[in-house]
Scaffold this motif. Structure first.
Motif, PDB file in Angstrom:
ATOM      1  N   MET A  43      56.323  25.684  26.509  1.00 60.00           N
ATOM      2  CA  MET A  43      56.926  24.624  27.282  1.00 60.00           C
ATOM      3  C   MET A  43      57.598  23.625  26.342  1.00 60.00           C
ATOM      4  O   MET A  43      57.003  23.174  25.385  1.00 60.00           O
ATOM      5  CB  MET A  43      55.873  23.926  28.132  1.00 60.00           C
ATOM      6  CG  MET A  43      56.430  22.819  29.001  1.00 60.00           C
ATOM      7  SD  MET A  43      55.220  22.242  30.199  1.00 60.00           S
ATOM      8  CE  MET A  43      55.036  23.703  31.196  1.00 60.00           C
ATOM      9  N   THR A  44      58.850  23.287  26.642  1.00 59.61           N
ATOM     10  CA  THR A  44      59.603  22.417  25.743  1.00 59.61           C
ATOM     11  C   THR A  44      59.184  20.965  25.919  1.00 59.61           C
ATOM     12  O   THR A  44      58.713  20.543  26.979  1.00 59.61           O
ATOM     13  CB  THR A  44      61.111  22.538  26.018  1.00 59.61           C
ATOM     14  OG1 THR A  44      61.385  22.069  27.340  1.00 59.61           O
ATOM     15  CG2 THR A  44      61.578  23.980  25.887  1.00 59.61           C
ATOM     16  N   GLU A  45      59.416  20.177  24.835  1.00 58.41           N
ATOM     17  CA  GLU A  45      59.104  18.750  24.892  1.00 58.41           C
ATOM     18  C   GLU A  45      59.987  18.053  25.924  1.00 58.41           C
ATOM     19  O   GLU A  45      59.552  17.119  26.608  1.00 58.41           O
ATOM     20  CB  GLU A  45      59.301  18.144  23.506  1.00 58.41           C
ATOM     21  CG  GLU A  45      58.864  16.691  23.415  1.00 58.41           C
ATOM     22  CD  GLU A  45      58.878  16.184  21.988  1.00 58.41           C
ATOM     23  OE1 GLU A  45      58.786  14.960  21.822  1.00 58.41           O
ATOM     24  OE2 GLU A  45      58.982  17.006  21.056  1.00 58.41           O
ATOM     25  N   PRO A 102      44.895  29.830  26.890  1.00 55.39           N
ATOM     26  CA  PRO A 102      45.835  29.676  28.007  1.00 55.39           C
ATOM     27  C   PRO A 102      47.221  30.209  27.689  1.00 55.39           C
ATOM     28  O   PRO A 102      47.561  30.412  26.517  1.00 55.39           O
ATOM     29  CB  PRO A 102      45.882  28.157  28.173  1.00 55.39           C
ATOM     30  CG  PRO A 102      45.742  27.652  26.764  1.00 55.39           C
ATOM     31  CD  PRO A 102      44.792  28.614  26.074  1.00 55.39           C
ATOM     32  N   PRO A 103      48.046  30.441  28.730  1.00 52.56           N
ATOM     33  CA  PRO A 103      49.464  30.716  28.478  1.00 52.56           C
ATOM     34  C   PRO A 103      50.080  29.512  27.760  1.00 52.56           C
ATOM     35  O   PRO A 103      49.814  28.364  28.133  1.00 52.56           O
ATOM     36  CB  PRO A 103      50.051  30.880  29.887  1.00 52.56           C
ATOM     37  CG  PRO A 103      48.883  31.186  30.763  1.00 52.56           C
ATOM     38  CD  PRO A 103      47.718  30.471  30.163  1.00 52.56           C
ATOM     39  N   PHE A 104      50.868  29.749  26.735  1.00 50.58           N
ATOM     40  CA  PHE A 104      51.369  28.639  25.933  1.00 50.58           C
ATOM     41  C   PHE A 104      52.438  27.816  26.653  1.00 50.58           C
ATOM     42  O   PHE A 104      52.809  26.743  26.196  1.00 50.58           O
ATOM     43  CB  PHE A 104      51.919  29.156  24.603  1.00 50.58           C
ATOM     44  CG  PHE A 104      50.868  29.826  23.756  1.00 50.58           C
ATOM     45  CD1 PHE A 104      49.534  29.483  23.882  1.00 50.58           C
ATOM     46  CD2 PHE A 104      51.206  30.822  22.844  1.00 50.58           C
ATOM     47  CE1 PHE A 104      48.554  30.098  23.118  1.00 50.58           C
ATOM     48  CE2 PHE A 104      50.229  31.438  22.071  1.00 50.58           C
ATOM     49  CZ  PHE A 104      48.903  31.075  22.212  1.00 50.58           C
ATOM     50  N   TYR A 164      50.088  25.358  16.565  1.00 47.12           N
ATOM     51  CA  TYR A 164      49.812  24.146  15.780  1.00 47.12           C
ATOM     52  C   TYR A 164      50.772  23.010  16.118  1.00 47.12           C
ATOM     53  O   TYR A 164      50.412  21.833  16.030  1.00 47.12           O
ATOM     54  CB  TYR A 164      49.858  24.448  14.281  1.00 47.12           C
ATOM     55  CG  TYR A 164      51.238  24.676  13.710  1.00 47.12           C
ATOM     56  CD1 TYR A 164      52.047  23.618  13.324  1.00 47.12           C
ATOM     57  CD2 TYR A 164      51.741  25.974  13.538  1.00 47.12           C
ATOM     58  CE1 TYR A 164      53.317  23.826  12.807  1.00 47.12           C
ATOM     59  CE2 TYR A 164      53.001  26.187  13.017  1.00 47.12           C
ATOM     60  CZ  TYR A 164      53.789  25.112  12.653  1.00 47.12           C
ATOM     61  OH  TYR A 164      55.045  25.329  12.141  1.00 47.12           O
ATOM     62  N   PHE A 165      52.009  23.346  16.526  1.00 49.26           N
ATOM     63  CA  PHE A 165      52.988  22.295  16.792  1.00 49.26           C
ATOM     64  C   PHE A 165      52.724  21.570  18.118  1.00 49.26           C
ATOM     65  O   PHE A 165      53.433  20.624  18.465  1.00 49.26           O
ATOM     66  CB  PHE A 165      54.419  22.847  16.765  1.00 49.26           C
ATOM     67  CG  PHE A 165      54.621  24.133  17.522  1.00 49.26           C
ATOM     68  CD1 PHE A 165      54.750  24.139  18.901  1.00 49.26           C
ATOM     69  CD2 PHE A 165      54.674  25.341  16.838  1.00 49.26           C
ATOM     70  CE1 PHE A 165      54.943  25.329  19.587  1.00 49.26           C
ATOM     71  CE2 PHE A 165      54.864  26.542  17.516  1.00 49.26           C
ATOM     72  CZ  PHE A 165      55.002  26.529  18.899  1.00 49.26           C
ATOM     73  N   MET A 166      51.688  21.982  18.849  1.00 47.96           N
ATOM     74  CA  MET A 166      51.302  21.263  20.067  1.00 47.96           C
ATOM     75  C   MET A 166      50.164  20.282  19.795  1.00 47.96           C
ATOM     76  O   MET A 166      49.588  19.709  20.728  1.00 47.96           O
ATOM     77  CB  MET A 166      50.903  22.250  21.162  1.00 47.96           C
ATOM     78  CG  MET A 166      52.050  23.082  21.691  1.00 47.96           C
ATOM     79  SD  MET A 166      51.591  24.069  23.132  1.00 47.96           S
ATOM     80  CE  MET A 166      51.330  22.790  24.368  1.00 47.96           C
ATOM     81  N   ILE A 178      49.351  30.156  15.586  1.00 49.96           N
ATOM     82  CA  ILE A 178      48.354  29.837  16.603  1.00 49.96           C
ATOM     83  C   ILE A 178      47.070  29.335  15.945  1.00 49.96           C
ATOM     84  O   ILE A 178      46.594  29.913  14.974  1.00 49.96           O
ATOM     85  CB  ILE A 178      48.065  31.055  17.492  1.00 49.96           C
ATOM     86  CG1 ILE A 178      49.376  31.686  17.987  1.00 49.96           C
ATOM     87  CG2 ILE A 178      47.184  30.652  18.662  1.00 49.96           C
ATOM     88  CD1 ILE A 178      50.301  30.711  18.706  1.00 49.96           C
ATOM     89  N   ARG A 179      46.519  28.253  16.492  1.00 50.90           N
ATOM     90  CA  ARG A 179      45.329  27.623  15.938  1.00 50.90           C
ATOM     91  C   ARG A 179      44.271  27.419  17.034  1.00 50.90           C
ATOM     92  O   ARG A 179      44.523  27.654  18.210  1.00 50.90           O
ATOM     93  CB  ARG A 179      45.674  26.269  15.312  1.00 50.90           C
ATOM     94  CG  ARG A 179      46.744  26.323  14.229  1.00 50.90           C
ATOM     95  CD  ARG A 179      46.238  26.995  12.968  1.00 50.90           C
ATOM     96  NE  ARG A 179      47.234  26.941  11.907  1.00 50.90           N
ATOM     97  CZ  ARG A 179      48.135  27.889  11.693  1.00 50.90           C
ATOM     98  NH1 ARG A 179      48.166  28.957  12.470  1.00 50.90           N
ATOM     99  NH2 ARG A 179      49.007  27.784  10.700  1.00 50.90           N
TER     100      ARG A 179
END
Length: 427
Positions: A1-3, A250-252, A286-288, A325-326
């Motif tokens: 999901m985009t910012e 979850p689905p990203f 990680y960027f979330m 992925i983290r």
């Protein structure tokens, strides 16, 4: 999901049980645009081909009832489906392996004598199913890969083994796996000192597990998609043991606010029954990180790179620096050891395990890398940044070497001013 999507569309989680229902339980109330007009939509699917529910808030009284009636009809069908699928499972289980078949198109087990019913699906038939595969249904399924809702990426053997060791290291005796069937399968079959319960939106698992090990569940509204009292069933699941962990994959592309709602409801159930706080583990890129920390205060990111067997980027070879992925957790990281054989080490200064490439910065007083590569410290920004970034005088911050200056200005100001070339100084 985009910012951008997160900023333009808001989700309202108050009084969820009063929301109209679609086939996937209580819907979510969204608002978008400058006028903030609100609408109800499916919590599980953004793709209207998967669930067509969409009702403006001011139309709910006139239109919403028809969806509620459909939801109640779906519950009856689900009850019949579980009974039918489990009866077929019991029958197939008693057959010899060479007589067992599974259709990946229909998602059903059947005996070889019924093979004619699936004659059009020859390329998607699995035959000669031994007891091991029967107890690990994820090995039979063709993973769903719809990024908006039910993307299924199964963990590698190394990742599964590490996760089981992680649960042991923090003293977990009961694991609730949400959207993580391969973890459930490993614990259920091979880890006798732990109990596991699977909550998943994939109805195919209905035929492989009885209700004391699996429930058809929507993690985005904390609702069981079967004819039962969700709160009572969850209370039974969540109070089985004192040392309980919930693991969510979850689905990203999903929103974090509904996941936070579900975890908060879990905590409330535990508190009501005088149980200790849940150990939480959430798998995301990680960027979330800042979105996770914002929605779930108290969570921090482990440096472990989670690998999937069926994703070309989310594995150890992805972009030459490993999977992005983290795991995010509320457990004290000093209690979680990472495998030395997979290139992890313990940082005494940080008091946690990190990837070997993650070099400790004494100016930041932390191992600062997020993406699997060593960062460098920028004295002007007073923080560590990626090595591919340099400090830009125009932007007054570190940016990619190739970038458009003034990109952080508002759209209106960008139209009024000519675009400047970037000027970089050494960090």
């Amino acid at each position: 999901m985009t910012e951008e999507y997160i900023k333009t569309v808001s989700v309202h989680m108050d009084n969820l049980n009063a929301h109209p229902h679609c086939s996937h339980g209580p819907t979510l109330l969204f608002s978008r645009g400058s006028d903030g007009k609100k609408f109800y939509s499916c919590s599980a699917h953004r793709d209207k081909k998967k669930c067509s529910f969409f009702v403006w808030e001011n139309q709910i009284e006139s239109i919403g009832q028809q969806f509620m009636e459909q939801y109640e009809r779906d519950l009856i069908v689900t009850k019949m489906m579980r009974y039918k699928l489990q009866s077929k499972y019991d029958h197939v289980k008693n057959l010899n392996p060479e007589e067992r078949c599974f259709c990946q198109k229909c998602g059903e087990l059947f005996s070889k004598t019924e093979q004619d019913l699936h004659s059009d699906h020859c390329e998607m038939l699995v035959e000669n199913i031994n007891d091991l595969k029967l107890s690990h249904p994820s090995q039979l399924f063709r993973p769903r890969q719809e990024s908006k809702s039910e993307s299924q990426y199964f963990f590698t053997e190394n990742t599964i083994e590490m996760l089981v060791k992680m649960f042991r290291s923090v003293g977990t005796t009961n694991v609730i796996c949400i959207g993580a069937p391969t973890i459930h399968e490993r614990i259920f079959c091979d880890v006798p000192e732990m109990k596991s319960f699977l909550l998943d939106i994939d109805h195919r698992y209905l035929q492989f597990y009885e209700s004391d090990h699996f429930r058809w569940f929507n993690m985005y509204n904390c609702h069981i998609l079967e004819e039962c009292d969700t709160d009572l069933v969850l209370e039974d699941i969540l109070t089985q043991g004192d040392s309980t962990a919930v693991f969510i994959d979850p689905p990203f592309g999903g929103r974090l606010e509904p996941l936070a709602y579900t975890l908060e409801k879990f905590d409330q159930i535990r508190k009501k029954n005088n149980k200790s706080i849940l150990s939480k583990f959430l798998v995301l890129p990680y960027f979330m990180e800042r979105f996770v920390v914002n929605c779930l205060p108290g969570m921090s990111m482990l440096d472990y790179k989670v690998d999937y067997i069926n994703h070309k980027k989310f594995n150890s070879s992805g972009r030459n620096k490993g999977s992005p992925i983290r795991i995010f957790t509320n457990v004290d990281q000093c209690k979680i050891s990472l495998p030395v054989e997979e290139n992890y080490r313990f940082c005494d200064e940080c008091n946690r395990w990190v990837c070997s490439e993650n070099v400790h910065c004494y100016k930041c007083n932390s191992c600062t890398s997020k993406n699997g590569r060593a960062y460098i410290h920028c004295n002007l920004c007073k923080r560590c940044v990626k090595r591919t970034w340099k400090h830009c005088k125009e932007c007054n911050k570190c940016c990619l070497i190739e970038h458009s200056c003034m990109r952080f200005q508002t759209k209106g100001r960008m139209k009024d001013r000519p675009r400047k070339k970037h000027t970089l100084s050494k960090a």
